[in-house]
Design a protein around this motif. Sequence first.
Motif, PDB file in Angstrom:
ATOM      1  N   GLY A 131       0.792  -1.217   0.000  1.00  0.00           N
ATOM      2  CA  GLY A 131       0.000   0.000   0.000  1.00  0.00           C
ATOM      3  C   GLY A 131       0.829   1.274   0.000  1.00  0.00           C
ATOM      4  N   ALA A 132       2.092   1.209   0.307  1.00  0.00           N
ATOM      5  CA  ALA A 132       2.933   2.398   0.320  1.00  0.00           C
ATOM      6  C   ALA A 132       3.481   2.646  -1.075  1.00  0.00           C
ATOM      7  CB  ALA A 132       4.078   2.240   1.315  1.00  0.00           C
ATOM      8  N   ALA A 133       3.531   3.898  -1.444  1.00  0.00           N
ATOM      9  CA  ALA A 133       4.051   4.271  -2.758  1.00  0.00           C
ATOM     10  C   ALA A 133       5.565   4.221  -2.765  1.00  0.00           C
ATOM     11  CB  ALA A 133       3.575   5.669  -3.106  1.00  0.00           C
ATOM     12  N   ALA A 134       6.122   4.147  -3.953  1.00  0.00           N
ATOM     13  CA  ALA A 134       7.582   4.203  -4.093  1.00  0.00           C
ATOM     14  C   ALA A 134       8.044   5.620  -3.760  1.00  0.00           C
ATOM     15  CB  ALA A 134       7.977   3.834  -5.514  1.00  0.00           C
ATOM     16  N   PRO A 135       9.259   5.766  -3.256  1.00  0.00           N
ATOM     17  CA  PRO A 135       9.761   7.100  -2.914  1.00  0.00           C
ATOM     18  C   PRO A 135       9.881   7.987  -4.146  1.00  0.00           C
ATOM     19  CG  PRO A 135      11.263   5.373  -2.134  1.00  0.00           C
ATOM     20  CD  PRO A 135      10.201   4.712  -2.944  1.00  0.00           C
ATOM     21  N   SER A 136       9.721   9.280  -3.919  1.00  0.00           N
ATOM     22  CA  SER A 136       9.901  10.236  -5.008  1.00  0.00           C
ATOM     23  C   SER A 136      11.370  10.637  -5.077  1.00  0.00           C
ATOM     24  CB  SER A 136       9.021  11.472  -4.782  1.00  0.00           C
ATOM     25  OG  SER A 136       9.622  12.342  -3.842  1.00  0.00           O
ATOM     26  N   SER A 137      11.707  11.415  -6.061  1.00  0.00           N
ATOM     27  CA  SER A 137      13.072  11.910  -6.176  1.00  0.00           C
ATOM     28  C   SER A 137      13.239  13.228  -5.416  1.00  0.00           C
ATOM     29  CB  SER A 137      13.438  12.105  -7.648  1.00  0.00           C
ATOM     30  OG  SER A 137      12.552  13.045  -8.231  1.00  0.00           O
ATOM     31  N   ARG A 138      12.188  13.705  -4.790  1.00  0.00           N
ATOM     32  CA  ARG A 138      12.199  14.967  -4.053  1.00  0.00           C
ATOM     33  C   ARG A 138      12.582  14.737  -2.599  1.00  0.00           C
ATOM     34  NH1 ARG A 138       9.796  18.950  -6.422  1.00  0.00           N
ATOM     35  NH2 ARG A 138       8.877  19.796  -4.552  1.00  0.00           N
ATOM     36  N   THR A 139      13.285  15.689  -2.019  1.00  0.00           N
ATOM     37  CA  THR A 139      13.677  15.588  -0.608  1.00  0.00           C
ATOM     38  C   THR A 139      12.501  15.955   0.297  1.00  0.00           C
ATOM     39  OG1 THR A 139      14.383  17.896  -0.465  1.00  0.00           O
ATOM     40  CG2 THR A 139      16.057  16.249  -1.167  1.00  0.00           C
ATOM     41  N   ILE A 140      12.674  15.716   1.589  1.00  0.00           N
ATOM     42  CA  ILE A 140      11.655  16.102   2.564  1.00  0.00           C
ATOM     43  C   ILE A 140      11.422  17.606   2.510  1.00  0.00           C
ATOM     44  CG2 ILE A 140      11.147  16.289   5.034  1.00  0.00           C
ATOM     45  CD1 ILE A 140      12.646  13.606   5.379  1.00  0.00           C
ATOM     46  N   ALA A 141      12.493  18.410   2.471  1.00  0.00           N
ATOM     47  CA  ALA A 141      12.348  19.866   2.437  1.00  0.00           C
ATOM     48  C   ALA A 141      11.548  20.309   1.214  1.00  0.00           C
ATOM     49  CB  ALA A 141      13.712  20.535   2.460  1.00  0.00           C
ATOM     50  N   ALA A 142      11.827  19.741   0.043  1.00  0.00           N
ATOM     51  CA  ALA A 142      11.102  20.094  -1.185  1.00  0.00           C
ATOM     52  C   ALA A 142       9.645  19.653  -1.090  1.00  0.00           C
ATOM     53  CB  ALA A 142      11.775  19.473  -2.402  1.00  0.00           C
ATOM     54  N   THR A 143       9.408  18.502  -0.505  1.00  0.00           N
ATOM     55  CA  THR A 143       8.043  18.002  -0.340  1.00  0.00           C
ATOM     56  C   THR A 143       7.233  18.941   0.539  1.00  0.00           C
ATOM     57  OG1 THR A 143       8.774  15.719  -0.642  1.00  0.00           O
ATOM     58  CG2 THR A 143       6.692  16.045   0.516  1.00  0.00           C
ATOM     59  N   LEU A 144       7.809  19.362   1.671  1.00  0.00           N
ATOM     60  CA  LEU A 144       7.114  20.279   2.576  1.00  0.00           C
ATOM     61  C   LEU A 144       6.868  21.626   1.902  1.00  0.00           C
ATOM     62  CD1 LEU A 144       8.957  19.507   5.928  1.00  0.00           C
ATOM     63  CD2 LEU A 144       6.623  18.839   5.290  1.00  0.00           C
ATOM     64  N   LYS A 145       7.837  22.088   1.136  1.00  0.00           N
ATOM     65  CA  LYS A 145       7.731  23.395   0.475  1.00  0.00           C
ATOM     66  C   LYS A 145       6.581  23.412  -0.529  1.00  0.00           C
ATOM     67  CE  LYS A 145      11.005  26.318  -0.581  1.00  0.00           C
ATOM     68  NZ  LYS A 145      11.827  27.159  -0.268  1.00  0.00           N
ATOM     69  N   ASP A 146       6.362  22.310  -1.217  1.00  0.00           N
ATOM     70  CA  ASP A 146       5.343  22.263  -2.263  1.00  0.00           C
ATOM     71  C   ASP A 146       3.942  21.921  -1.766  1.00  0.00           C
ATOM     72  OD1 ASP A 146       7.195  22.973  -4.128  1.00  0.00           O
ATOM     73  OD2 ASP A 146       7.532  20.930  -4.862  1.00  0.00           O
ATOM     74  N   ASP A 147       3.798  21.537  -0.511  1.00  0.00           N
ATOM     75  CA  ASP A 147       2.483  21.165   0.019  1.00  0.00           C
ATOM     76  C   ASP A 147       1.918  22.345   0.795  1.00  0.00           C
ATOM     77  OD1 ASP A 147       0.278  20.091   1.431  1.00  0.00           O
ATOM     78  OD2 ASP A 147       1.192  18.099   1.377  1.00  0.00           O
ATOM     79  N   ARG A 148       0.821  22.892   0.310  1.00  0.00           N
ATOM     80  CA  ARG A 148       0.213  24.088   0.933  1.00  0.00           C
ATOM     81  C   ARG A 148      -0.231  23.848   2.374  1.00  0.00           C
ATOM     82  NH1 ARG A 148      -3.495  26.291  -3.969  1.00  0.00           N
ATOM     83  NH2 ARG A 148      -1.833  26.289  -5.503  1.00  0.00           N
ATOM     84  N   ALA A 149      -0.469  22.620   2.761  1.00  0.00           N
ATOM     85  CA  ALA A 149      -0.905  22.325   4.126  1.00  0.00           C
ATOM     86  C   ALA A 149       0.195  22.572   5.150  1.00  0.00           C
ATOM     87  CB  ALA A 149      -1.377  20.872   4.222  1.00  0.00           C
ATOM     88  N   PHE A 150       1.450  22.711   4.679  1.00  0.00           N
ATOM     89  CA  PHE A 150       2.586  22.868   5.580  1.00  0.00           C
ATOM     90  C   PHE A 150       3.284  24.223   5.428  1.00  0.00           C
ATOM     91  CE2 PHE A 150       2.493  18.199   4.660  1.00  0.00           C
ATOM     92  CZ  PHE A 150       1.952  17.829   5.878  1.00  0.00           C
ATOM     93  N   GLY A 151       2.554  25.263   5.055  1.00  0.00           N
ATOM     94  CA  GLY A 151       3.137  26.582   4.866  1.00  0.00           C
ATOM     95  C   GLY A 151       3.801  27.123   6.127  1.00  0.00           C
ATOM     96  N   THR A 152       3.135  26.979   7.262  1.00  0.00           N
ATOM     97  CA  THR A 152       3.708  27.465   8.519  1.00  0.00           C
ATOM     98  C   THR A 152       4.936  26.653   8.893  1.00  0.00           C
ATOM     99  OG1 THR A 152       1.510  28.165   9.250  1.00  0.00           O
ATOM    100  CG2 THR A 152       3.217  27.996  10.940  1.00  0.00           C
ATOM    101  N   LEU A 153       4.861  25.340   8.726  1.00  0.00           N
ATOM    102  CA  LEU A 153       6.010  24.487   9.030  1.00  0.00           C
ATOM    103  C   LEU A 153       7.199  24.869   8.152  1.00  0.00           C
ATOM    104  CD1 LEU A 153       7.233  22.088  10.562  1.00  0.00           C
ATOM    105  CD2 LEU A 153       6.305  20.600   8.782  1.00  0.00           C
ATOM    106  N   GLU A 154       6.949  25.146   6.893  1.00  0.00           N
ATOM    107  CA  GLU A 154       8.030  25.566   5.996  1.00  0.00           C
ATOM    108  C   GLU A 154       8.651  26.874   6.485  1.00  0.00           C
ATOM    109  OE1 GLU A 154       8.852  27.303   1.570  1.00  0.00           O
ATOM    110  OE2 GLU A 154       6.843  26.590   2.035  1.00  0.00           O
ATOM    111  N   ARG A 155       7.824  27.813   6.929  1.00  0.00           N
ATOM    112  CA  ARG A 155       8.328  29.099   7.426  1.00  0.00           C
ATOM    113  C   ARG A 155       9.182  28.898   8.679  1.00  0.00           C
ATOM    114  NH1 ARG A 155       6.237  33.700  10.015  1.00  0.00           N
ATOM    115  NH2 ARG A 155       4.378  32.600  10.648  1.00  0.00           N
ATOM    116  N   VAL A 156       8.731  28.022   9.587  1.00  0.00           N
ATOM    117  CA  VAL A 156       9.503  27.717  10.798  1.00  0.00           C
ATOM    118  C   VAL A 156      10.819  27.042  10.407  1.00  0.00           C
ATOM    119  CG1 VAL A 156       9.529  26.386  12.954  1.00  0.00           C
ATOM    120  CG2 VAL A 156       7.436  27.556  12.242  1.00  0.00           C
TER     121      VAL A 156
END
Length: 189
Positions: free
Chosen positions: A33-58
Amino acid sequence: MSMELKMRWALAPLCVMALAACGDAADKADGTGAAAPSSRTIAATLKDDRAFGTLERVLDNAALGDVLDGKGPYTVFAPSDAAFTASAGDLGDEAMKAQGAAMLRAHIVPGALTRADILAAIAREGSGEVQMRTMANSLLTFSKEGEAVIVAGDNGARARLTGSETLASNGVVQPVDALLVRPAAEAAN
């Protein structure tokens, strides 16, 4: 029980979970059920997900973006913007840089842990819960309440794993609905 023995027992579940996470991506994509990993890092993933805007700023304010762009692997229990709204203080403010960095370290554990890994570790533990040590040297305790996976900080803060996990090139992003540490202003009350 001696302190050394307690520490060994506290770290044992972490070792089990880390070993469970060592399988390759092909093992994860073959029906678990788990997807294969992407080529994007954790930081890039957080940056592109609007749900984590505050976390990205912190993350930017605490200057920890390079860590989550690095080799890893790490698992980030990522609070949503709503989780920050409910907390006291603006951890993205320059004056809160140290507090923001401490909060982030309390949400990161070494190793790439999927929900399947966490659930398997809980199931193996006779107590119904498993603990992991964070990069802040605090403990997170994982358990199940019905179908929900609950994570509790050693200071009493609790959150649920929500949404979909994201497998990044250097770890996993696990969304949570609350902060796993109590903000300094709240803890002082």
